[in-house]
Design an enzyme around this catalytic site. Structure first.
Site, PDB file in Angstrom:
ATOM      1  N   ASN A   1     -30.624 -25.204  27.647  1.00 24.82           N
ATOM      2  CA  ASN A   1     -30.281 -23.724  26.926  1.00 24.82           C
ATOM      3  C   ASN A   1     -28.848 -23.594  26.835  1.00 24.82           C
ATOM      4  OD1 ASN A   1     -29.925 -23.575  29.982  1.00 24.82           O
ATOM      5  ND2 ASN A   1     -30.007 -21.389  29.897  1.00 24.82           N
TER       6      ASN A   1
ATOM      7  N   GLU B   1     -25.868 -21.185  25.679  1.00 20.60           N
ATOM      8  CA  GLU B   1     -25.864 -19.513  25.310  1.00 20.60           C
ATOM      9  C   GLU B   1     -24.527 -19.384  24.534  1.00 20.60           C
ATOM     10  OE1 GLU B   1     -25.780 -17.933  29.577  1.00 20.60           O
ATOM     11  OE2 GLU B   1     -28.013 -18.127  29.597  1.00 20.60           O
TER      12      GLU B   1
ATOM     13  N   CYS C   1     -32.647 -21.196  23.856  1.00 23.01           N
ATOM     14  CA  CYS C   1     -33.489 -21.432  25.022  1.00 23.01           C
ATOM     15  C   CYS C   1     -33.562 -22.867  24.971  1.00 23.01           C
ATOM     16  CB  CYS C   1     -35.069 -20.970  25.040  1.00 23.01           C
ATOM     17  SG  CYS C   1     -35.012 -19.086  25.444  1.00 23.01           S
TER      18      CYS C   1
ATOM     19  N   GLU D   1     -35.926 -24.965  25.272  1.00 24.20           N
ATOM     20  CA  GLU D   1     -37.276 -25.343  24.767  1.00 24.20           C
ATOM     21  C   GLU D   1     -37.223 -25.483  23.245  1.00 24.20           C
ATOM     22  OE1 GLU D   1     -37.083 -23.104  27.065  1.00 24.20           O
ATOM     23  OE2 GLU D   1     -38.992 -22.549  28.110  1.00 24.20           O
TER      24      GLU D   1
ATOM     25  N   CYS E   1     -40.464 -18.101  26.809  1.00 25.76           N
ATOM     26  CA  CYS E   1     -40.368 -16.805  26.374  1.00 25.76           C
ATOM     27  C   CYS E   1     -41.173 -16.819  25.170  1.00 25.76           C
ATOM     28  CB  CYS E   1     -38.927 -16.327  26.032  1.00 25.76           C
ATOM     29  SG  CYS E   1     -38.310 -17.296  24.683  1.00 25.76           S
TER      30      CYS E   1
ATOM     31  N   CYS F   1     -39.928 -18.976  22.165  1.00 23.89           N
ATOM     32  CA  CYS F   1     -40.206 -20.190  22.298  1.00 23.89           C
ATOM     33  C   CYS F   1     -41.825 -20.481  22.078  1.00 23.89           C
ATOM     34  CB  CYS F   1     -39.817 -20.917  23.683  1.00 23.89           C
ATOM     35  SG  CYS F   1     -38.049 -20.636  23.823  1.00 23.89           S
TER      36      CYS F   1
HETATM   37  N1  THU Z   1     -34.273 -19.406  28.835  1.00 20.67           N
HETATM   38  C1  THU Z   1     -34.688 -20.862  28.594  1.00 20.67           C
HETATM   39  O1  THU Z   1     -33.925 -21.434  28.182  1.00 20.67           O
HETATM   40  N2  THU Z   1     -36.036 -20.957  28.750  1.00 20.67           N
HETATM   41  C2  THU Z   1     -36.940 -20.194  29.174  1.00 20.67           C
HETATM   42  O2  THU Z   1     -38.130 -20.539  29.456  1.00 20.67           O
HETATM   43  C3  THU Z   1     -36.343 -18.679  29.816  1.00 20.67           C
HETATM   44  C4  THU Z   1     -34.887 -18.448  29.528  1.00 20.67           C
HETATM   45  C5  THU Z   1     -32.688 -19.387  28.845  1.00 20.67           C
HETATM   46  C6  THU Z   1     -32.246 -18.215  27.869  1.00 20.67           C
HETATM   47  C7  THU Z   1     -30.921 -17.930  28.568  1.00 20.67           C
HETATM   48  O3  THU Z   1     -29.876 -18.934  28.424  1.00 20.67           O
HETATM   49  C8  THU Z   1     -31.008 -18.134  30.131  1.00 20.67           C
HETATM   50  O4  THU Z   1     -32.315 -18.853  30.270  1.00 20.67           O
HETATM   51  C9  THU Z   1     -31.445 -16.478  30.578  1.00 20.67           C
HETATM   52  O5  THU Z   1     -32.607 -15.853  30.210  1.00 20.67           O
END
Ligand code: THU
Length: 160
Positions: free
Chosen positions: A61, A63, A72, A74, A111, A114
């Protein structure tokens, strides 16, 4: 009036029960968590995508200080794979999450956004994408994205 119940099927494994290909893909997802850029949430996610040609694309991920601009793991992994090999179906995606200095005991599930992106690739190639969700106590195996996104909006919806 008609009432319907929609079921989601999943199998729950111990890591040791998986086959070598599945273990390898999960290890690749786990390797990625340390490369995540997650200074805002501290929630590190790794995803690895296995293509039909046996190539693996792994990502984490990413940010951003403007929160919605992040992505994310995925979706980073899926877009990465699809961008490199636009004609090769995805066989499996593995996902692992790490926070507070440890991998989660029970898996995180992708999520909604995704799931929609995974569904697009599944329908684009008309082949199931198996989903492996890693937790130290349990690994969830889901046979295809449709299981995670019932009553979905997909490309055929545009022509209905
Ligand atoms: N996140 C993912 O990368 N994948 C998931 O399946 C759930 C959430 C990330 C998004 C954000 O950077 C952090 O996790 C918190 O939500």
């Amino acid at each position: 009036m008609i009432k319907k119940t929609i079921e989601t099927k999943l199998s729950i494994y111990k890591f040791e029960e998986l086959n070598e290909e599945q273990k390898n893909l999960i290890e690749k997802a786990k390797d990625q968590v340390m490369k995540a850029y997650a200074p805002y949430s501290g929630f590190h996610v790794g995803a690895s995508v296995l293509l039909e040609n046996n190539e693996i694309f792994a990502a984490s991920n990413q940010e951003n200080s403007a929160y919605p601009s992040g992505l994310c793991a995925e979706r980073v992994a899926m877009f990465f794979a699809n961008a490199q090999y636009p004609d090769i179906p995805v066989k499996t995606i593995a996902i692992a999450a790490y926070t507070n200095d440890k991998f989660l005991a029970e898996p995180v599930t992708p999520c909604g956004a995704c799931r929609q992106v995974l569904l697009e690739t599944e329908t684009r190639f008309d082949t199931d994408i198996q989903i492996l969700l890693y937790g130290t106590e349990s690994v969830y195996l889901i046979e295809n994205v449709k299981q995670l996104l019932p009553l979905c909006f997909e490309k055929s919806s545009l022509n209905s």
